[in-house]
Design a protein around this motif. Structure first.
Motif, short mmCIF file in Angstrom:
data_model
loop_
_atom_site.label_atom_id
_atom_site.label_comp_id
_atom_site.label_asym_id
_atom_site.label_seq_id
_atom_site.Cartn_x
_atom_site.Cartn_y
_atom_site.Cartn_z
N GLY A 41 4.25 0.04 -1.98
CA GLY A 41 3.11 -0.53 -1.27
C GLY A 41 2.43 0.50 -0.39
O GLY A 41 3.06 1.13 0.46
N LEU A 42 1.14 0.69 -0.60
CA LEU A 42 0.35 1.64 0.19
C LEU A 42 -0.45 0.84 1.23
O LEU A 42 -1.26 -0.03 0.88
CB LEU A 42 -0.59 2.45 -0.71
N ILE A 43 -0.25 1.13 2.49
CA ILE A 43 -0.95 0.46 3.59
C ILE A 43 -2.23 1.24 3.90
O ILE A 43 -2.18 2.44 4.20
CB ILE A 43 -0.06 0.34 4.83
N GLU A 44 -3.36 0.55 3.82
CA GLU A 44 -4.65 1.13 4.18
C GLU A 44 -5.19 0.40 5.42
O GLU A 44 -5.30 -0.83 5.43
CB GLU A 44 -5.65 1.00 3.02
N ARG A 45 -5.49 1.12 6.44
CA ARG A 45 -6.07 0.54 7.67
C ARG A 45 -7.52 0.99 7.77
O ARG A 45 -7.80 2.19 7.92
CB ARG A 45 -5.27 0.97 8.89
N GLY A 47 -9.52 1.09 5.37
CA GLY A 47 -9.83 1.89 4.19
C GLY A 47 -9.14 3.23 4.14
O GLY A 47 -9.34 3.98 3.17
N LYS A 48 -8.36 3.56 5.15
CA LYS A 48 -7.68 4.86 5.17
C LYS A 48 -6.18 4.67 4.97
O LYS A 48 -5.59 3.76 5.55
CB LYS A 48 -7.95 5.55 6.52
N TYR A 49 -5.61 5.54 4.14
CA TYR A 49 -4.17 5.45 3.88
C TYR A 49 -3.40 5.68 5.18
O TYR A 49 -3.67 6.62 5.93
CB TYR A 49 -3.76 6.46 2.81
N ARG A 50 -2.39 4.80 5.40
CA ARG A 50 -1.59 4.90 6.62
C ARG A 50 -0.14 5.21 6.32
O ARG A 50 0.43 6.13 6.89
CB ARG A 50 -1.72 3.59 7.41
N GLU A 51 0.49 4.43 5.41
CA GLU A 51 1.91 4.65 5.11
C GLU A 51 2.25 4.00 3.77
O GLU A 51 1.48 3.21 3.22
CB GLU A 51 2.80 4.08 6.21
N ASP A 65 -5.11 -4.28 8.20
CA ASP A 65 -4.37 -3.52 7.18
C ASP A 65 -4.52 -4.21 5.82
O ASP A 65 -4.61 -5.45 5.74
CB ASP A 65 -2.89 -3.43 7.55
N ARG A 66 -4.52 -3.38 4.79
CA ARG A 66 -4.59 -3.88 3.41
C ARG A 66 -3.51 -3.18 2.61
O ARG A 66 -3.32 -1.97 2.75
CB ARG A 66 -5.96 -3.62 2.81
N ILE A 67 -2.79 -3.94 1.80
CA ILE A 67 -1.72 -3.36 1.00
C ILE A 67 -2.21 -3.14 -0.43
O ILE A 67 -2.87 -4.01 -1.03
CB ILE A 67 -0.46 -4.27 1.01
#
Length: 303
Positions: A41-45, A47-51, A65-67
């Motif tokens: 799972g890629l977390i985007e906050r 629109g930017k990758y977070r973790e 946040d968006r996964i």
């Protein structure tokens, strides 16, 4: 009136509290995300990758946040059939299957827009290059070599996308119909040639065996004749020795004046001559001299 207003205030308070609780539950429910075992799972906050999230249950900030889920299992890319011109200018139809595995979900998600389409086009291009450098016969008999070369090229090219090429399998390499017919005729001619060679070798081996048998037979026959000649020579030698001894005895008898020994020797010679004549099958009447019959009679009287 004041009591009624107090009850209304309590009702409003309860409704607000329930609404807040419900909103909080919904908010928390929207923030709970499950990442499956085969996913990352890629977390985007904003629109930017977070973790990157590992498989399991996670809580994110809803609406902020968006996964983004990335499948980490092997990806099977079917390369459509395409016509390829070999080094000896023969057009063949080739298709393959490429197996990829994601190694970096971040690069796979952000470095390529449509990985399957990009991998398919890349495989088609390199497949034409690899097969185009080979003759038809080499292309038909070197599938393992083509697989290894294509895998190495694709693995290097797709490394920037965060993937690894697990294996490449050439499904088929189909030459044109007329070339296929010519190959069938060639294989048939090769089989007939091998059959003729094997038949000729069999006949040659049989001839060699027959010649060896005849040679051994002649050797055995010659050895038998040699052995018989040796035996005959030995018999003649013994006969000559016996005759020599008899001659010595006669010579001694003559010197000593022993007429009986002389007559015995002469009679023995007559008897031997008669035996040879009888064994030769001659049925003629033999006239013996008078002195010979007397000698034989004298021999018959010897004890």
């Amino acid at each position: 009136v004041s009591e009624k207003k107090g009850q209304e205030n309590d009702m409003i308070y309860i409704i607000v509290l329930v609404a807040i609780t419900l909103l909080l539950v919904i908010y928390v429910g929207l923030g709970l995300k499950i990442v499956r075992q085969y996913e990352a799972g890629l977390i985007e906050r904003f629109g930017k990758y977070r973790e990157t999230l590992d498989p399991g249950l996670h809580l994110i900030v809803p609406f902020i946040d968006r996964i983004r889920r990335v499948d980490m299992r092997e990806i099977v890319v079917d390369v459509p059939p395409q016509e390829v011109i070999t080094k000896d200018n023969v057009v063949v139809t080739v298709d393959a299957v490429v197996y990829y595995r994601a190694t970096d979900p971040v690069r796979l998600a952000y470095q390529v827009q449509n990985f399957v389409l990009a991998a398919t086009k890349l495989a088609q291009t390199n497949l034409r290059n690899v097969v185009g450098d080979l003759d038809l016969d080499d292309a038909l008999t070197s599938r393992e070599t083509i697989n290894a070369q294509l895998r190495e090229i694709l693995d290097e090219a797709t490394d920037i996308w965060g993937t690894q090429v697990v294996r490449v399998e050439i499904q088929r390499i189909d030459p044109p119909g007329d070339v296929t017919d010519a190959m069938h005729r060639q294989m048939k001619a090769e089989r007939e040639k091998r059959a003729s060679i094997l038949e000729a070798e069999g006949e040659r081996e049989a001839a060699i065996q027959v010649a060896e048998g005849e040679k051994q037979s002649q050797i055995l026959k010659a050895e038998g004749e040699l052995e018989a000649a040796k035996r005959e020579a030995e018999a003649r030698e013994r006969l000559a020795e016996a005759e020599a001894r008899a001659t010595d005895m006669v010579s001694k008898a003559i010197q000593e004046g022993d007429n009986r020994a002389i007559n015995y020797f002469i009679a023995q010679k007559y008897v031997d001559a008669l035996g040879q004549i009888a064994s030769s099958g001659n049925d003629k009447v033999i006239m013996m001299p008078l002195e010979a019959s007397g000698v034989i009679s004298s021999v018959a009287g010897i004890k």
